[in-house]
Design a protein around this motif. Structure first.
Motif, PDB file in Angstrom:
ATOM      1  N   LEU A   1       0.851  -1.184   0.000  1.00  0.00           N
ATOM      2  CA  LEU A   1       0.000   0.000   0.000  1.00  0.00           C
ATOM      3  C   LEU A   1       0.900   1.253   0.000  1.00  0.00           C
ATOM      4  O   LEU A   1       2.036   1.207   0.460  1.00  0.00           O
ATOM      5  N   PRO A   2       0.424   2.404  -0.466  1.00  0.00           N
ATOM      6  CA  PRO A   2      -0.985   2.634  -0.845  1.00  0.00           C
ATOM      7  C   PRO A   2      -1.359   2.136  -2.237  1.00  0.00           C
ATOM      8  O   PRO A   2      -2.534   1.960  -2.532  1.00  0.00           O
ATOM      9  N   ARG A   3      -0.336   1.893  -3.126  1.00  0.00           N
ATOM     10  CA  ARG A   3      -0.715   1.388  -4.440  1.00  0.00           C
ATOM     11  C   ARG A   3      -0.010   0.070  -4.694  1.00  0.00           C
ATOM     12  O   ARG A   3       1.222  -0.012  -4.629  1.00  0.00           O
ATOM     13  N   PRO A   4      -0.771  -0.991  -4.967  1.00  0.00           N
ATOM     14  CA  PRO A   4      -0.157  -2.303  -5.203  1.00  0.00           C
ATOM     15  C   PRO A   4       0.428  -2.399  -6.612  1.00  0.00           C
ATOM     16  O   PRO A   4       0.172  -1.557  -7.465  1.00  0.00           O
ATOM     17  N   ALA A   5       1.223  -3.435  -6.800  1.00  0.00           N
ATOM     18  CA  ALA A   5       1.731  -3.715  -8.138  1.00  0.00           C
ATOM     19  C   ALA A   5       0.574  -4.155  -9.029  1.00  0.00           C
ATOM     20  O   ALA A   5      -0.365  -4.825  -8.581  1.00  0.00           O
ATOM     21  N   LYS A   6       0.641  -3.771 -10.303  1.00  0.00           N
ATOM     22  CA  LYS A   6      -0.412  -4.141 -11.252  1.00  0.00           C
ATOM     23  C   LYS A   6       0.219  -4.675 -12.533  1.00  0.00           C
ATOM     24  O   LYS A   6       1.263  -4.182 -12.971  1.00  0.00           O
ATOM     25  N   PRO A   7      -0.406  -5.676 -13.143  1.00  0.00           N
ATOM     26  CA  PRO A   7       0.120  -6.169 -14.418  1.00  0.00           C
ATOM     27  C   PRO A   7       0.177  -5.037 -15.440  1.00  0.00           C
ATOM     28  O   PRO A   7      -0.794  -4.286 -15.613  1.00  0.00           O
TER      29      PRO A   7
ATOM     30  N   ASP B   1       9.664  -7.018  -7.463  1.00  0.00           N
ATOM     31  CA  ASP B   1      10.623  -6.014  -6.987  1.00  0.00           C
ATOM     32  C   ASP B   1      10.202  -4.611  -7.413  1.00  0.00           C
ATOM     33  O   ASP B   1       9.145  -4.415  -8.043  1.00  0.00           O
ATOM     34  N   SER B   2      11.025  -3.665  -7.101  1.00  0.00           N
ATOM     35  CA  SER B   2      10.670  -2.251  -7.335  1.00  0.00           C
ATOM     36  C   SER B   2      10.706  -1.862  -8.810  1.00  0.00           C
ATOM     37  O   SER B   2      10.295  -0.759  -9.171  1.00  0.00           O
ATOM     38  N   THR B   3      11.194  -2.770  -9.678  1.00  0.00           N
ATOM     39  CA  THR B   3      11.185  -2.472 -11.119  1.00  0.00           C
ATOM     40  C   THR B   3       9.996  -3.134 -11.823  1.00  0.00           C
ATOM     41  O   THR B   3       9.811  -2.969 -13.025  1.00  0.00           O
ATOM     42  N   GLY B   4       9.223  -3.917 -11.050  1.00  0.00           N
ATOM     43  CA  GLY B   4       8.085  -4.606 -11.648  1.00  0.00           C
ATOM     44  C   GLY B   4       8.423  -6.010 -12.115  1.00  0.00           C
ATOM     45  O   GLY B   4       7.593  -6.671 -12.751  1.00  0.00           O
TER      46      GLY B   4
ATOM     47  N   GLU C   1       7.252 -14.733 -16.077  1.00  0.00           N
ATOM     48  CA  GLU C   1       7.542 -13.958 -17.282  1.00  0.00           C
ATOM     49  C   GLU C   1       6.699 -12.692 -17.388  1.00  0.00           C
ATOM     50  O   GLU C   1       6.891 -11.890 -18.297  1.00  0.00           O
ATOM     51  N   TRP C   2       5.748 -12.504 -16.464  1.00  0.00           N
ATOM     52  CA  TRP C   2       4.889 -11.331 -16.519  1.00  0.00           C
ATOM     53  C   TRP C   2       5.668 -10.079 -16.118  1.00  0.00           C
ATOM     54  O   TRP C   2       6.648 -10.143 -15.367  1.00  0.00           O
ATOM     55  N   SER C   3       5.192  -8.968 -16.591  1.00  0.00           N
ATOM     56  CA  SER C   3       5.763  -7.665 -16.178  1.00  0.00           C
ATOM     57  C   SER C   3       4.701  -6.871 -15.431  1.00  0.00           C
ATOM     58  O   SER C   3       3.503  -6.983 -15.725  1.00  0.00           O
ATOM     59  N   PHE C   4       5.141  -6.097 -14.454  1.00  0.00           N
ATOM     60  CA  PHE C   4       4.221  -5.330 -13.610  1.00  0.00           C
ATOM     61  C   PHE C   4       4.625  -3.867 -13.550  1.00  0.00           C
ATOM     62  O   PHE C   4       5.792  -3.518 -13.713  1.00  0.00           O
ATOM     63  N   ASP C   5       3.636  -3.024 -13.313  1.00  0.00           N
ATOM     64  CA  ASP C   5       3.915  -1.667 -12.844  1.00  0.00           C
ATOM     65  C   ASP C   5       4.145  -1.797 -11.347  1.00  0.00           C
ATOM     66  O   ASP C   5       3.272  -2.322 -10.644  1.00  0.00           O
ATOM     67  N   PRO C   6       5.306  -1.432 -10.863  1.00  0.00           N
ATOM     68  CA  PRO C   6       5.624  -1.718  -9.458  1.00  0.00           C
ATOM     69  C   PRO C   6       4.692  -1.019  -8.477  1.00  0.00           C
ATOM     70  O   PRO C   6       4.020  -0.035  -8.814  1.00  0.00           O
ATOM     71  N   ALA C   7       4.690  -1.542  -7.261  1.00  0.00           N
ATOM     72  CA  ALA C   7       3.936  -0.902  -6.175  1.00  0.00           C
ATOM     73  C   ALA C   7       4.598   0.435  -5.821  1.00  0.00           C
ATOM     74  O   ALA C   7       5.776   0.649  -6.109  1.00  0.00           O
ATOM     75  N   LEU C   8       3.838   1.309  -5.230  1.00  0.00           N
ATOM     76  CA  LEU C   8       4.363   2.599  -4.782  1.00  0.00           C
ATOM     77  C   LEU C   8       4.233   2.704  -3.271  1.00  0.00           C
ATOM     78  O   LEU C   8       3.228   2.281  -2.692  1.00  0.00           O
TER      79      LEU C   8
ATOM     80  N   SER D   1       8.256   0.507  -5.157  1.00  0.00           N
ATOM     81  CA  SER D   1       8.562  -0.332  -4.011  1.00  0.00           C
ATOM     82  C   SER D   1       8.298  -1.798  -4.363  1.00  0.00           C
ATOM     83  O   SER D   1       7.562  -2.104  -5.303  1.00  0.00           O
ATOM     84  N   SER D   2       8.902  -2.692  -3.603  1.00  0.00           N
ATOM     85  CA  SER D   2       8.609  -4.103  -3.787  1.00  0.00           C
ATOM     86  C   SER D   2       7.216  -4.401  -3.246  1.00  0.00           C
ATOM     87  O   SER D   2       6.689  -3.659  -2.412  1.00  0.00           O
ATOM     88  N   GLY D   3       6.643  -5.496  -3.692  1.00  0.00           N
ATOM     89  CA  GLY D   3       5.298  -5.834  -3.231  1.00  0.00           C
ATOM     90  C   GLY D   3       4.952  -7.272  -3.573  1.00  0.00           C
ATOM     91  O   GLY D   3       5.768  -8.024  -4.095  1.00  0.00           O
ATOM     92  N   LYS D   4       3.735  -7.629  -3.238  1.00  0.00           N
ATOM     93  CA  LYS D   4       3.242  -8.976  -3.517  1.00  0.00           C
ATOM     94  C   LYS D   4       1.896  -8.894  -4.230  1.00  0.00           C
ATOM     95  O   LYS D   4       1.147  -7.929  -4.027  1.00  0.00           O
ATOM     96  N   SER D   5       1.624  -9.909  -5.002  1.00  0.00           N
ATOM     97  CA  SER D   5       0.352  -9.927  -5.729  1.00  0.00           C
ATOM     98  C   SER D   5      -0.099 -11.374  -5.885  1.00  0.00           C
ATOM     99  O   SER D   5       0.690 -12.240  -6.293  1.00  0.00           O
ATOM    100  N   ALA D   6      -1.360 -11.670  -5.543  1.00  0.00           N
ATOM    101  CA  ALA D   6      -1.899 -13.029  -5.629  1.00  0.00           C
ATOM    102  C   ALA D   6      -2.879 -13.128  -6.802  1.00  0.00           C
ATOM    103  O   ALA D   6      -3.651 -12.197  -7.064  1.00  0.00           O
ATOM    104  N   HIS D   7      -2.834 -14.252  -7.476  1.00  0.00           N
ATOM    105  CA  HIS D   7      -3.689 -14.479  -8.646  1.00  0.00           C
ATOM    106  C   HIS D   7      -4.216 -15.908  -8.628  1.00  0.00           C
ATOM    107  O   HIS D   7      -3.621 -16.803  -8.040  1.00  0.00           O
TER     108      HIS D   7
END
Length: 354
Positions: free
Chosen positions: A157-163, A196-199, A225-232, A239-245
């Motif tokens: 938080l406040p913004r999670p990582a997003k694909p 990680d912080s680079t997505g 192999e997916w890429s993410f917009d990192p968490a903030l 910032s680093s973060g976690k994401s469940a799918h």
């Protein structure tokens, strides 16, 4: 008893002329990652047609779909016949029933010629000879049914990582695990990703298994192999973060595949009208003195140059019976006639055609 014996003989011979298809092996959904599977060899020393040496499901797969046909969403079934040499090679491929599309038909024969391997045909002495084999390829547009959800649980938080690209959550048919596809297995895999912080995805762990190891392993392999917009973080910095799918695995619609039940000619023992007859003559002692057959047309088919009743007269010397008796109980000679016929009749008018 003779009548029953003749009828039994008739049923056996007719059945022998019908090619009984063997039970096909379990179907295999083709994807490019499946390795070659050898097929059992024919019985040595027995007459047989050419038989596939490598698995027919390997002769065509999703990756073979002609690109133009794929873009134009064209489908169809190409039936083919191949001439097989004495060493099991395909000498010639002919389309016997077109799919309706030249590129699909051409790709069918190109694939079969390049990939099909055969055990050669064998003659009645078990010697390798030339022969032919018929089958068909069904060209069907692959349908993507497996898809991963957007993030279900976030711990950043406040913004999670997003694909960064939602299209990567859609799993193409050729990425479906081959082993699970072969066995018709589906399921849902829930997993947690460390980003990680680079997505970039650094790790993946399965939190709820699909109960199919191949699906779970492939879920993480694809997700890495997916890429993410990192968490903030609270300062708006990456910032680093976690994401469940949850990835819902659904068996893909079959693409190009070779039928495991080759086309076989259906026999028709009643195709031609006609009749056959058997005449037996016994003397007063019950001894068979004469056995004759006659036929008109070719009803029930033939064995070589004979109809099946001809077999009833072979070895007739041992077919004596108890004497026939007249009304006073005295032995007498008899002539016995047996007749069978096939007539073609119009079901509406009752008219008989010969």
């Amino acid at each position: 008893m003779l009548l029953y014996s003749v009828l039994a003989l008739a049923s056996i011979v007719v059945e022998k002329n019908v090619e009984t298809p063997t039970a096909p092996p379990p179907p295999v959904v083709m994807v490019p990652t499946i390795s070659t599977v050898p097929m059992p060899a024919p019985k040595k020393g027995s007459e047989s047609s050419p038989m596939p040496k490598n698995y027919p499901g390997m002769w065509a797969n999703t990756g073979d779909y002609p690109s133009l046909a794929l873009r134009e969403l064209r489908e169809g079934t190409s039936a083919f016949k191949v001439d097989v040499s004495v060493d099991g090679r395909v000498n010639k491929c002919t389309i016997t029933t077109s799919s309706g599309h030249t590129d699909l038909d051409k790709t069918t024969c190109d694939n079969i010629t390049a990939r099909a391997q055969f055990y050669p045909a064998q003659d009645k002495n078990g010697v390798a000879t030339t022969g032919s084999y018929s089958n068909r390829i069904r060209w069907q547009i692959p349908e993507v049914l497996s898809m991963a959800s957007m993030p279900k649980v976030t711990e950043s938080l406040p913004r999670p990582a997003k694909p960064s690209n939602r299209a990567q959550l859609t799993i193409p048919a050729d990425k479906y695990p081959a082993a699970a596809s072969d066995e018709g297995k589906q399921g849902q895999t829930t997993f947690m990703l460390n980003i990680d912080s680079t997505g970039k995805v650094l790790g993946c762990s399965v939190t709820v298994s699909s109960k199919v190891p191949e699906l779970d392993q492939q879920a993480c392999a694809l997700a890495r192999e997916w890429s993410f917009d990192p968490a903030l973080d609270v300062n708006g910095e990456p910032s680093s973060g976690k994401s469940a799918h949850t990835l819902s695995w659904r068996l893909p619609k079959r693409a190009a595949s070779v039928s495991m039940n080759p086309q076989r000619a259906r026999p028709n023992p009643f195709e031609k009208p006609g009749s056959i007859g058997l005449t037996l003559e016994f003397d007063a002692a019950g001894k068979l003195t004469s056995c004759r057959t006659e036929s008109e047309g070719t009803p029930f088919g033939k064995i070589g140059d004979k109809n099946f009743l001809d077999m009833a007269c072979e070895g007739s010397a041992n077919r004596d019976v108890a004497p026939f008796l007249d009304s006073e109980g005295k032995p007498q000679a008899k002539r016995i006639k047996f007749r069978m016929s096939v007539e073609h009749e119009d079901p509406k008018t009752g008219a008989v055609s010969r």
